[in-house]
Design a protein around this motif. Structure first.
Motif, PDB file in Angstrom:
ATOM      1  N   GLN A 125      46.310  48.440  35.659  1.00 12.70           N
ATOM      2  CA  GLN A 125      45.128  47.948  35.871  1.00 12.70           C
ATOM      3  C   GLN A 125      44.569  46.932  34.787  1.00 12.70           C
ATOM      4  O   GLN A 125      44.024  45.891  34.996  1.00 12.70           O
ATOM      5  N   ILE A 126      44.762  47.537  33.593  1.00  8.84           N
ATOM      6  CA  ILE A 126      44.342  46.465  32.415  1.00  8.84           C
ATOM      7  C   ILE A 126      44.860  45.214  32.283  1.00  8.84           C
ATOM      8  O   ILE A 126      44.407  44.058  32.167  1.00  8.84           O
ATOM      9  N   LYS A 127      46.333  45.251  32.854  1.00  5.76           N
ATOM     10  CA  LYS A 127      46.877  43.984  32.859  1.00  5.76           C
ATOM     11  C   LYS A 127      46.434  42.943  33.895  1.00  5.76           C
ATOM     12  O   LYS A 127      46.348  41.674  33.643  1.00  5.76           O
ATOM     13  N   ALA A 128      46.458  43.813  34.901  1.00  7.79           N
ATOM     14  CA  ALA A 128      45.707  42.821  36.338  1.00  7.79           C
ATOM     15  C   ALA A 128      44.539  42.285  35.987  1.00  7.79           C
ATOM     16  O   ALA A 128      44.329  41.100  36.270  1.00  7.79           O
ATOM     17  N   LYS A 129      43.475  43.050  35.200  1.00  9.19           N
ATOM     18  CA  LYS A 129      42.220  42.495  34.827  1.00  9.19           C
ATOM     19  C   LYS A 129      42.214  41.490  34.081  1.00  9.19           C
ATOM     20  O   LYS A 129      41.443  40.457  33.818  1.00  9.19           O
ATOM     21  N   ALA A 130      43.386  41.495  32.861  1.00  7.71           N
ATOM     22  CA  ALA A 130      43.318  40.381  31.969  1.00  7.71           C
ATOM     23  C   ALA A 130      43.877  38.988  32.583  1.00  7.71           C
ATOM     24  O   ALA A 130      43.344  38.155  32.202  1.00  7.71           O
ATOM     25  N   GLU A 131      44.760  39.231  33.687  1.00  7.08           N
ATOM     26  CA  GLU A 131      45.161  38.069  34.301  1.00  7.08           C
ATOM     27  C   GLU A 131      44.100  37.495  35.100  1.00  7.08           C
ATOM     28  O   GLU A 131      44.094  36.344  34.902  1.00  7.08           O
ATOM     29  N   ILE A 132      43.271  37.969  35.556  1.00  6.20           N
ATOM     30  CA  ILE A 132      42.220  37.503  36.497  1.00  6.20           C
ATOM     31  C   ILE A 132      41.230  36.823  35.242  1.00  6.20           C
ATOM     32  O   ILE A 132      40.732  35.662  35.447  1.00  6.20           O
ATOM     33  N   ARG A 133      41.068  37.261  34.078  1.00  3.60           N
ATOM     34  CA  ARG A 133      39.917  36.890  32.866  1.00  3.60           C
ATOM     35  C   ARG A 133      40.676  35.531  32.692  1.00  3.60           C
ATOM     36  O   ARG A 133      40.222  34.453  32.218  1.00  3.60           O
ATOM     37  N   VAL A 134      42.014  35.859  32.082  1.00  4.75           N
ATOM     38  CA  VAL A 134      42.803  34.373  31.847  1.00  4.75           C
ATOM     39  C   VAL A 134      42.532  33.268  33.036  1.00  4.75           C
ATOM     40  O   VAL A 134      42.426  32.029  32.376  1.00  4.75           O
TER      41      VAL A 134
END
Ligand SMILES: N[C@@H](CCC(=O)N[C@@H](CS)C(=O)NCC(=O)O)C(=O)O
Length: 216
Positions: A125-134
């Motif tokens: 979940q953290i990885k997916a959110k980071a991808e959205i923010r990137v």
């Protein structure tokens, strides 16, 4: 000068800059498979155990953005940053800080989500959110290049002049290549990356790190 590196790591930006400057330097491999970045010898150079480190005579420097600025400052003949005190220089500081403490930091979250939690589901979940923010950061950077193109002020990040921002952003864009929407799928970033990827200094840096095209 000596640059401590691991292929494709944050050393890529200072490596490209050293190639642009064109003076001799030595590349020293830090073998991450052996955790050499955590060895007592390396920790003396960089107590945070992160790559890269630049040794320039007596000076030992870590933090990629600081290394890039130092190289620009000590090699004015290479013209890698606008003149001190100018608005262009201030914009360079602004974007370099944005790139290093916003985009680069978020990319670290994307690559190492397991360091922020204790279970795999949360890490995903953290990885997916980071991808959205990137993605939203790439939107902003794409907007700058779009505006540059509309105003016809040049193909580099701050217009006509190639600066340390260009290798820095190239490196960060390369790191997005495993994402659903990598930098190369943004039209202006795509043109920008294609243009930069043809620079002899960029090609040399990849070759010396043993990285083959496609670079991003
Ligand atoms: N803020 C640091 C970050 C450097 C960094 O995170 N480097 C990564 C490689 S790209 C690293 O050394 N990772 C090793 C680790 O985290 O254990 C910089 O810009 O120099």
């Amino acid at each position: 000068m000596k640059l401590y590196f691991s292929p494709g790591n944050a050393n890529l930006a200072p490596h490209m800059i050293l190639e642009e400057i064109g003076l001799p330097f030595e590349l020293i491999l830090v073998d991450r498979a052996k955790n050499e970045q955590l060895s007592p010898e390396y920790l003396k150079l960089n107590p945070s155990g992160r790559i890269p480190v630049l040794v320039d005579g007596e000076l030992v420097l870590f933090e990629t953005a600081a290394i890039c600025l130092h190289l620009a400052d000590t090699h004015p003949e290479a013209n890698l940053a606008p003149a001190f005190g100018t608005p262009q220089r201030a914009h360079l500081y602004k974007w370099l800080m944005y790139m290093t403490n916003t985009l680069q930091a978020e990319l670290l979250t994307y690559f190492y989500p397991d360091r922020l939690c204790d279970d795999e589901i949360t890490a995903t979940q953290i990885k997916a959110k980071a991808e959205i923010r990137v993605g939203s950061m790439l939107d902003i950077l794409e907007g700058v290049l779009k505006e540059n193109s509309e105003k016809a002020i040049g193909k580099f990040f701050i217009g006509e002049q190639f600066t340390i921002l260009d290798p820095f952003l190239f490196m960060l864009c390369r790191w997005t290549r495993g994402m659903t929407k990598p930098a190369k799928l943004y039209p202006h970033l795509a043109l920008y990356l294609e243009h930069l990827s043809k620079r002899p200094a960029v090609i040399r840096a990849f070759e010396k790190e043993g990285i083959e095209a496609p670079y991003y």
